[in-house]
Design a protein around this motif. Structure first.
Motif, PDB file in Angstrom:
ATOM      1  N   ASN A  37      -7.373   4.708 -14.519  1.00 38.22           N
ATOM      2  CA  ASN A  37      -6.115   3.962 -14.421  1.00 38.22           C
ATOM      3  C   ASN A  37      -5.407   4.245 -13.097  1.00 38.22           C
ATOM      4  O   ASN A  37      -4.887   3.336 -12.449  1.00 38.22           O
ATOM      5  CB  ASN A  37      -5.171   4.319 -15.581  1.00 38.22           C
ATOM      6  N   LEU A  38      -5.408   5.506 -12.704  1.00 36.03           N
ATOM      7  CA  LEU A  38      -4.783   5.892 -11.454  1.00 36.03           C
ATOM      8  C   LEU A  38      -5.480   5.225 -10.260  1.00 36.03           C
ATOM      9  O   LEU A  38      -4.825   4.682  -9.363  1.00 36.03           O
ATOM     10  CB  LEU A  38      -4.812   7.417 -11.292  1.00 36.03           C
ATOM     11  N   ASN A  39      -6.800   5.239 -10.275  1.00 31.65           N
ATOM     12  CA  ASN A  39      -7.570   4.596  -9.198  1.00 31.65           C
ATOM     13  C   ASN A  39      -7.288   3.092  -9.150  1.00 31.65           C
ATOM     14  O   ASN A  39      -7.154   2.510  -8.076  1.00 31.65           O
ATOM     15  CB  ASN A  39      -9.069   4.847  -9.360  1.00 31.65           C
ATOM     16  N   MET A  44      -4.487  -1.471  -6.518  1.00 31.34           N
ATOM     17  CA  MET A  44      -3.488  -2.541  -6.570  1.00 31.34           C
ATOM     18  C   MET A  44      -2.389  -2.297  -5.531  1.00 31.34           C
ATOM     19  O   MET A  44      -1.944  -3.233  -4.852  1.00 31.34           O
ATOM     20  CB  MET A  44      -2.892  -2.636  -7.977  1.00 31.34           C
ATOM     21  N   LEU A  45      -1.962  -1.054  -5.391  1.00 25.60           N
ATOM     22  CA  LEU A  45      -0.939  -0.716  -4.404  1.00 25.60           C
ATOM     23  C   LEU A  45      -1.441  -0.974  -2.984  1.00 25.60           C
ATOM     24  O   LEU A  45      -0.700  -1.469  -2.134  1.00 25.60           O
ATOM     25  CB  LEU A  45      -0.496   0.740  -4.546  1.00 25.60           C
ATOM     26  N   ARG A  46      -2.696  -0.636  -2.731  1.00 24.51           N
ATOM     27  CA  ARG A  46      -3.267  -0.891  -1.406  1.00 24.51           C
ATOM     28  C   ARG A  46      -3.269  -2.383  -1.094  1.00 24.51           C
ATOM     29  O   ARG A  46      -2.944  -2.799   0.018  1.00 24.51           O
ATOM     30  CB  ARG A  46      -4.682  -0.332  -1.320  1.00 24.51           C
ATOM     31  N   VAL A  47      -3.652  -3.184  -2.098  1.00 20.44           N
ATOM     32  CA  VAL A  47      -3.656  -4.638  -1.918  1.00 20.44           C
ATOM     33  C   VAL A  47      -2.233  -5.130  -1.641  1.00 20.44           C
ATOM     34  O   VAL A  47      -2.007  -5.934  -0.727  1.00 20.44           O
ATOM     35  CB  VAL A  47      -4.255  -5.338  -3.162  1.00 20.44           C
ATOM     36  N   GLU A  48      -1.260  -4.640  -2.413  1.00 20.77           N
ATOM     37  CA  GLU A  48       0.134  -5.037  -2.206  1.00 20.77           C
ATOM     38  C   GLU A  48       0.622  -4.619  -0.820  1.00 20.77           C
ATOM     39  O   GLU A  48       1.308  -5.380  -0.135  1.00 20.77           O
ATOM     40  CB  GLU A  48       1.043  -4.411  -3.269  1.00 20.77           C
ATOM     41  N   MET A  49       0.257  -3.405  -0.410  1.00 21.05           N
ATOM     42  CA  MET A  49       0.666  -2.926   0.908  1.00 21.05           C
ATOM     43  C   MET A  49       0.060  -3.795   2.006  1.00 21.05           C
ATOM     44  O   MET A  49       0.712  -4.098   3.006  1.00 21.05           O
ATOM     45  CB  MET A  49       0.252  -1.459   1.097  1.00 21.05           C
ATOM     46  N   GLU A  50      -1.164  -4.203   1.819  1.00 20.74           N
ATOM     47  CA  GLU A  50      -1.845  -5.082   2.779  1.00 20.74           C
ATOM     48  C   GLU A  50      -1.106  -6.423   2.863  1.00 20.74           C
ATOM     49  O   GLU A  50      -0.870  -6.940   3.951  1.00 20.74           O
ATOM     50  CB  GLU A  50      -3.278  -5.281   2.296  1.00 20.74           C
TER      51      GLU A  50
END
Length: 131
Positions: A37-39, A44-50
């Motif tokens: 879940n953490l991964n 998802m956070l990386r995608v949002e940051m991108e």
């Protein structure tokens, strides 16, 4: 010690060991699930940051374009101000020349040739200065 006590103890030990093994497997599965879940959240956070980074780049580019357009408009306004001042000066100069010409005509009409001559000289000097 009787044999029954030993077998009872070893069976109790084995049961406790099995229970610890089950708890350990359950803990391990829970940890694995939490890690998964953490991964997933990290991805998802990386995608949002991108996406946010791309949006910021677009905003920055838009701001640059707006700044360039604004500077071009300011330059054009300054040019228009200069042209307006020049036109105003030309208009004043034309008005002065017309007034002198009208006074020369009036002086000639009134047979005041000396005044007409003076005004003509003034008009010639004014035209010479403008060139």
């Amino acid at each position: 010690m009787p044999v029954t006590t030993l077998s009872w103890r070893s069976s109790k030990f084995a049961a406790a060991k099995k229970m610890r093994s089950r708890e350990s497997k359950r803990d391990h599965q829970q940890k694995k699930r939490r890690l998964t879940n953490l991964n997933l959240r990290m991805k998802m956070l990386r995608v949002e940051m991108e996406e946010i980074s791309e949006d910021q780049k677009k905003i920055k580019e838009g701001q640059r374009l707006v700044r360039e357009k604004f500077e071009a408009i300011e330059l054009e306004c300054e040019q228009l101000r200069k042209e307006t001042v020049l036109i105003t000066q030309q208009s004043v100069s034309t008005q002065i020349r017309l007034t002198l010409m009208f006074q020369i005509l009036k002086a000639r009409e009134n047979h005041d040739f000396s005044k007409a001559s003076q005004l003509t000289c003034v008009l010639r000097e004014l035209i010479a200065r403008e060139k």
